[in-house]
Scaffold this motif. Sequence first.
Motif, PDB file in Angstrom:
ATOM      1  N   UNK A 214       0.773  -1.477   0.362  1.00 54.76           N
ATOM      2  CA  UNK A 214      -0.144  -0.250  -0.207  1.00 54.76           C
ATOM      3  C   UNK A 214       0.700   1.118   0.264  1.00 54.76           C
ATOM      4  N   UNK A 215       1.346   1.035  -0.684  1.00 57.76           N
ATOM      5  CA  UNK A 215       2.786   2.234  -1.068  1.00 57.76           C
ATOM      6  C   UNK A 215       3.481   2.733  -0.007  1.00 57.76           C
ATOM      7  N   UNK A 216       3.692   1.914   0.945  1.00 55.96           N
ATOM      8  CA  UNK A 216       4.763   1.446   2.236  1.00 55.96           C
ATOM      9  C   UNK A 216       5.939   0.837   2.076  1.00 55.96           C
ATOM     10  N   UNK A 217       6.828   1.149   2.659  1.00 59.30           N
ATOM     11  CA  UNK A 217       8.095  -0.083   2.797  1.00 59.30           C
ATOM     12  C   UNK A 217       7.641   0.047   4.047  1.00 59.30           C
ATOM     13  N   UNK A 218       7.295  -1.675   4.305  1.00 59.24           N
ATOM     14  CA  UNK A 218       7.077  -2.275   5.621  1.00 59.24           C
ATOM     15  C   UNK A 218       8.204  -3.018   5.776  1.00 59.24           C
ATOM     16  N   UNK A 219       9.028  -3.692   4.879  1.00 54.77           N
ATOM     17  CA  UNK A 219      10.106  -3.975   6.051  1.00 54.77           C
ATOM     18  C   UNK A 219      11.611  -4.389   4.507  1.00 54.77           C
ATOM     19  N   UNK A 220      12.987  -3.415   5.268  1.00 54.90           N
ATOM     20  CA  UNK A 220      14.089  -3.870   4.297  1.00 54.90           C
ATOM     21  C   UNK A 220      14.965  -4.757   5.077  1.00 54.90           C
ATOM     22  N   UNK A 221      16.074  -4.788   3.770  1.00 54.18           N
ATOM     23  CA  UNK A 221      17.610  -5.686   4.180  1.00 54.18           C
ATOM     24  C   UNK A 221      17.506  -7.085   3.087  1.00 54.18           C
ATOM     25  N   UNK A 222      18.797  -7.694   3.744  1.00 52.16           N
ATOM     26  CA  UNK A 222      18.949  -8.814   2.697  1.00 52.16           C
ATOM     27  C   UNK A 222      18.626  -9.838   3.414  1.00 52.16           C
ATOM     28  N   UNK A 223      18.727 -10.619   2.096  1.00 58.37           N
ATOM     29  CA  UNK A 223      17.991 -12.033   2.933  1.00 58.37           C
ATOM     30  C   UNK A 223      17.989 -12.571   4.348  1.00 58.37           C
TER      31      UNK A 223
END
Length: 265
Positions: A214-223
């Motif tokens: 929904x247009x928001x970043x909900x998680x970020x990182x490498x695997x």
Amino acid sequence: MENNESVLVNVESLSKSFENVQAVDNLSFQIRKGEIYGLLGPNGAGKTTTIKLILGLLEADAGDITVLGLKPENDEVEIKNQIGYVSEEPLIYKSLTPKELFNFIASIRKLDGAKVTMKLAEYLEGLGAIEYYERLISTLSRGNKQKVQIIAAILHDPEILIMDEPLAGLDAKSVKVVKEIVDLHTKRGGSVLFSTHIMEVAEDICDRIGIINEGKLVAEGNFEELRQKANALGENVDLEDIFLKLTEQDESINEIVEKLRTTMI
Ligand SMILES: Nc1ncnc2c1ncn2[C@@H]1O[C@H](COP(=O)(O)OP(=O)(O)OP(=O)(O)O)[C@@H](O)[C@H]1O
């Protein structure tokens, strides 16, 4: 923000809405030199809108974008010179043959003829595209149009590749070749923004992932980092589960499966 030189694309607090849809909602992420950054999210998450904003094809409501130190609103042409764009829907000139299209690109971008011939020979062979080199693009299958679009995007050796669901419709061999192209591009110091809604594709190809919903970043990182987040949620939670959970698809899937069971059995 990190050291400017290592960040090729900086997206900060970006928002864009269409009538009553908030397509991109206060989104921030960076693409570093030499990395494949995956934008992973379900249909309608805002991936294509984000890409179009970076390319200057849409105007943001709020936020800031920098591509190689340039702003899409001021330097659209220069940014396009530095980017190779593979769109979700092939937009290429359908009334040309691939040969005519590549000649056209080489002439408007003033590319070195000998280099283009050499590169084209490799790409055409690698992607098995020689046999329809002189056929009208409009008559090609979706996958073959996609291959033509990919070659057209990389012919000028752009610094940044932006690929919106680039593997859609490609056969297994071409998927492998495209992965190789992406890999070689980053080894030379280029960067890639790779959009997909398929988690396994992101896992297989991307160095770092931004999960968008929904247009928001909900998680970020490498695997590994995302996996650790999944583990923290419970022992039997795998990455697929965390993706579905973060993008709020898990409950609806259970409901759908339940409904299908009752109608199909
Ligand atoms: N031109 C437009 N007019 C109105 N709504 C739009 C427009 N473009 C996108 N949207 C809406 O914005 C939201 C985000 O769409 P977007 O195409 O960016 O998603 P996406 O993550 O690329 O999806 P997909 O994986 O299906 O391609 C959706 O709700 C979509 O319907």
